[in-house]
Design an enzyme around this catalytic site. Structure first.
Site, PDB file in Angstrom:
ATOM      1  N   ASP A  25      28.062  70.841  51.287  1.00 14.54           N
ATOM      2  CA  ASP A  25      28.362  71.494  50.002  1.00 14.54           C
ATOM      3  C   ASP A  25      27.075  72.108  49.448  1.00 14.54           C
ATOM      4  O   ASP A  25      26.456  71.551  48.536  1.00 14.54           O
ATOM      5  CB  ASP A  25      28.888  70.453  49.001  1.00 14.54           C
ATOM      6  CG  ASP A  25      30.155  69.773  49.488  1.00 14.54           C
ATOM      7  OD1 ASP A  25      31.074  70.460  49.936  1.00 14.54           O
ATOM      8  OD2 ASP A  25      30.215  68.528  49.414  1.00 14.54           O
TER       9      ASP A  25
ATOM     10  N   ASP B 250      42.258  69.905  48.839  1.00 16.17           N
ATOM     11  CA  ASP B 250      41.394  69.009  48.060  1.00 16.17           C
ATOM     12  C   ASP B 250      42.323  68.099  47.266  1.00 16.17           C
ATOM     13  O   ASP B 250      43.156  68.574  46.488  1.00 16.17           O
ATOM     14  CB  ASP B 250      40.524  69.805  47.079  1.00 16.17           C
ATOM     15  CG  ASP B 250      39.440  70.619  47.786  1.00 16.17           C
ATOM     16  OD1 ASP B 250      39.271  70.463  49.000  1.00 16.17           O
ATOM     17  OD2 ASP B 250      38.772  71.412  47.099  1.00 16.17           O
TER      18      ASP B 250
HETATM   19  O1  1PR Z   1      31.059  63.319  49.804  1.00 19.09           O
HETATM   20  O2  1PR Z   1      31.878  62.291  51.894  1.00 19.09           O
HETATM   21  O3  1PR Z   1      32.844  61.630  49.707  1.00 19.09           O
HETATM   22  O4  1PR Z   1      33.294  63.850  50.693  1.00 19.09           O
HETATM   23  C1  1PR Z   1      33.857  64.507  49.599  1.00 19.09           C
HETATM   24  C2  1PR Z   1      34.424  65.787  50.108  1.00 19.09           C
HETATM   25  O5  1PR Z   1      35.115  66.397  49.010  1.00 19.09           O
HETATM   26  C3  1PR Z   1      33.375  66.752  50.588  1.00 19.09           C
HETATM   27  O6  1PR Z   1      33.802  67.283  51.817  1.00 19.09           O
HETATM   28  C4  1PR Z   1      33.331  67.852  49.537  1.00 19.09           C
HETATM   29  O7  1PR Z   1      33.233  69.127  50.135  1.00 19.09           O
HETATM   30  C5  1PR Z   1      34.689  67.723  48.866  1.00 19.09           C
HETATM   31  N1  1PR Z   1      34.616  67.996  47.431  1.00 19.09           N
HETATM   32  C6  1PR Z   1      34.060  67.200  46.507  1.00 19.09           C
HETATM   33  N2  1PR Z   1      34.244  67.743  45.278  1.00 19.09           N
HETATM   34  C7  1PR Z   1      34.904  68.882  45.449  1.00 19.09           C
HETATM   35  C8  1PR Z   1      35.324  69.812  44.376  1.00 19.09           C
HETATM   36  O8  1PR Z   1      35.853  70.879  44.646  1.00 19.09           O
HETATM   37  N3  1PR Z   1      35.065  69.436  43.143  1.00 19.09           N
HETATM   38  N4  1PR Z   1      35.796  70.073  47.335  1.00 19.09           N
HETATM   39  C9  1PR Z   1      35.149  69.046  46.804  1.00 19.09           C
HETATM   40  C10 1PR Z   1      35.280  70.844  48.199  1.00 19.09           C
HETATM   41  C11 1PR Z   1      35.516  72.859  49.034  1.00 19.09           C
HETATM   42  C12 1PR Z   1      36.313  73.375  50.105  1.00 19.09           C
HETATM   43  C13 1PR Z   1      37.341  74.342  49.591  1.00 19.09           C
HETATM   44  C14 1PR Z   1      36.783  75.632  50.076  1.00 19.09           C
HETATM   45  C15 1PR Z   1      37.765  76.746  50.117  1.00 19.09           C
HETATM   46  N5  1PR Z   1      36.168  71.849  48.348  1.00 19.09           N
HETATM   47  O9  1PR Z   1      36.763  72.492  51.015  1.00 19.09           O
HETATM   48  O10 1PR Z   1      38.554  73.952  50.049  1.00 19.09           O
HETATM   49  O11 1PR Z   1      35.652  75.972  49.287  1.00 19.09           O
HETATM   50  O12 1PR Z   1      38.150  77.103  48.835  1.00 19.09           O
HETATM   51  P1  1PR Z   1      38.631  78.559  48.517  1.00 19.09           P
HETATM   52  O13 1PR Z   1      39.278  79.108  49.746  1.00 19.09           O
HETATM   53  O14 1PR Z   1      39.617  78.399  47.402  1.00 19.09           O
HETATM   54  O15 1PR Z   1      37.409  79.320  48.106  1.00 19.09           O
HETATM   55  P2  1PR Z   1      32.210  62.721  50.490  1.00 19.09           P
END
Ligand code: 1PR
Length: 528
Positions: free
Chosen positions: A379, A224
């Site tokens: 999400d 991320d």
């Molecule tokens: O909405 O098309 O602009 O895409 C934004 C992207 O960014 C989406 O894919 C969304 O999942 C991601 N995103 C947005 N905000 C966050 C955040 O964390 N605040 N991250 C975010 C999403 C989730 C996973 C993470 C797993 C594994 N991160 O990808 O890596 O949950 O984590 P873990 O193994 O530590 O539990 P758009």
């Protein structure tokens, strides 16, 4: 010097990077003269058969290509570049191919998920210079919905099993083609490519002759990425999507460095999510493009990029389409793009109109680059209900009761990084996105993200059983055992984790060593 045929729709950067890594120079062929002057021609194809042949026709490249192929000079067709050698493909009705090999290209007919995405093995059927210095039991990276069916069995170099056995490489003299992508197949792929470049004339048999092959479950490292408050681009990690600790954005390292580390440790794929893409203008957010360019020079496994892939208008009023954003990412080294927020809005529109517009980002990008290049990142978070009939959503019965003892829940999709819940559930979203042309689902779970408490098995089973495309299970991995659990209790094709890898709690190689013998994987010994 290797001449690379670029017909404009593919990711030639990865192939260029891989060839340059092997110490060879690359000339990108623009026209007929370049093809005719080539000593060795590599043709990497991406996208759809019909549009590839149309472009080759429009650029008057068919005649020089056929002439080149008749002169006995080496040719390597990768994926669609191999399909082009056949008479025609089901993918595009009657459009003829180059007809160098008799036979057709057919869509997979199997109950397994299509596209066939991931690392699978090959049964080497004849001696070949391509397999010098390889054992024969390595896995290579595949991503396709169509496969070749040669009329002449003698040209088949390797076969692979996916529901049934299909021809996965051909060889006729110095003309070779592989369904798999050597430029994305780690160390084994680089050896294969080197064998072509160094032109071993000597045919060598692979010491290990597999009689059948199995698709590996993929382990994906997710980064991320966002700017911190000082403006540095960092890999961060949330707890249930909250990436701040004591008011600061968590900084777990530099994107390019971490990606290189995960490649070395054996990641089967790397995903970058630009988590503030929903509010930034991606084409102005050049650091992500640079991250991809730099990463793809050293990392030879598939790269996915997500964040901000949507139509938008910049501060000067100039309009950009999601396809343009995706184009820029593919040209910079991405193999797949992932769409989050925009997919939810598209599905809401689809559900309200009852039909597709044909113009959504999912439809446009999959039309040009193929469905395998379009991942939908969901999400969702749990919403508990007492009575499944009281909400207009796909509800599941759960063994993890809600705060008031509820035994049902639905998974509400969110946008803008979990900030805004929308009236659509994750199962419906996945189904509609598949209908619109998406090729894979990246299934996050806000409830589990960063908790180390394991994947949400109920969510994964609900979505996986509703679609026929591959599903990446994500969020919650806290131990190697959680990967075993997700692969034995669900049909997910791959599992993604972030926190445990970033914090070095469990390295990717330890996950693989733990799984080996219990789950089909690409062993860590192959990932040197
Ligand atoms: O909405 O098309 O602009 O895409 C934004 C992207 O960014 C989406 O894919 C969304 O999942 C991601 N995103 C947005 N905000 C966050 C955040 O964390 N605040 N991250 C975010 C999403 C989730 C996973 C993470 C797993 C594994 N991160 O990808 O890596 O949950 O984590 P873990 O193994 O530590 O539990 P758009």
């Amino acid at each position: 010097m290797i001449t690379l045929l670029d017909y404009g729709a593919g990711n030639v950067r990865s192939v260029t990077n891989a060839i340059e890594r092997l110490g060879e120079t690359v000339k990108v062929a623009g026209g007929a003269e370049d093809i005719m002057a080539a000593d060795k021609l590599v043709f990497p194809g991406v996208g759809a058969f019909g549009s590839m042949m149309d472009i080759l026709n429009a650029r008057q490249l068919i005649t020089p290509l056929k002439a080149y192929l008749r002169t006995g000079r080496p040719f390597f067709g990768i994926c669609l570049g191999m399909h082009a050698l056949f008479d025609f493909s089901e993918e595009s009705g009657g459009t003829p191919g180059l007809g160098i090999f008799k036979g057709t290209v057919r869509r997979f007919k199997t109950a397994l998920a299509v596209p066939h995405i991931g690392w699978n093995g090959v049964c080497v059927r004849q001696p070949s210079p391509l397999f010098s210095n390889l054992r024969g039991d390595e896995k290579f990276y595949f991503v396709h919905s169509y496969h070749i069916v040669p009329e002449d069995e003698d040209v088949i170099l390797t076969t692979t099993d996916y529901g049934y056995s299909f021809a996965s490489a051909v060889q006729k003299g110095v003309i070779v083609g592989t369904q798999y992508h050597p430029e994305k197949s780690g160390a084994a792929g680089l050896v294969l490519l080197q064998n072509f470049i160094r032109a071993a004339d000597k045919k060598s048999g692979a010491p290990v002759q597999l009689s059948s092959t199995r698709l590996a479950k993929r382990i994906i490292a997710c980064l991320d990425v966002r700017s911190n408050d000082r403006g540095d681009l960092v890999v961060t990690k949330g707890d249930q999507y909250d990436v701040r600790e004591a008011g600061e954005v968590r900084n777990l390292g530099k994107p390019v460095d971490l990606a290189a580390r995960y490649y070395q440790e054996g990641a089967d794929e790397i995903t970058f999510l630009n988590i503030t893409g929903f509010r930034d203008f991606p084409l102005e957010d050049m650091p992500m493009i640079e991250v991809l360019k730099q990463t793809s020079k050293h990392v030879f496994v598939p790269l996915t990029i997500g964040g901000g892939i949507r139509d938008y208008t910049d501060s000067t009023g100039r309009q950009y389409s999601a396809l343009e954003v995706a184009d820029a990412y593919f040209r910079s080294g991405a193999d797949k793009i992932s769409i989050g927020s925009d997919a939810v809005l598209v599905v809401e529109q689809y559900l309200s109109d009852g039909r597709a517009t044909g113009k959504s980002a999912i439809e446009e990008i999959s039309r040009v680059y193929g469905s395998q290049a379009v991942v939908i990142s969901i999400d969702p978070r749990r919403v508990y209900v007492d009575d499944p009939d009281r909400v207009p959503h796909q509800v599941i019965s759960t063994t993890i009761p809600g705060p008031d003892g509820e035994t049902y829940c639905w998974y509400q999709c969110t946008i803008r990084g979990g900030r805004e819940g929308r009236p659509v559930d994750a199962v419906t979203l996945a189904q509609v996105c598949e209908t619109l042309g998406a090729g894979e689902i990246l299934l996050n779970c806000i409830d589990r993200d960063g908790t180390n408490s394991g994947f949400d098995i109920e969510l994964i089973n609900a979505v996986k059983s509703a679609v026929t495309i591959p599903v990446i299970a994500s969020s919650g991995a806290g131990s190697a055992d959680h990967f075993l659990e997700v692969f034995t209790r669900t049909e997910a094709e791959s599992a993604l984790a972030a926190g445990i890898f970033h914090r070095r709690e469990v390295p990717i190689s330890a996950v693989k060593d733990y799984l080996e013998g219990q789950v089909e994987i690409r062993p860590s010994r192959q990932t040197v």
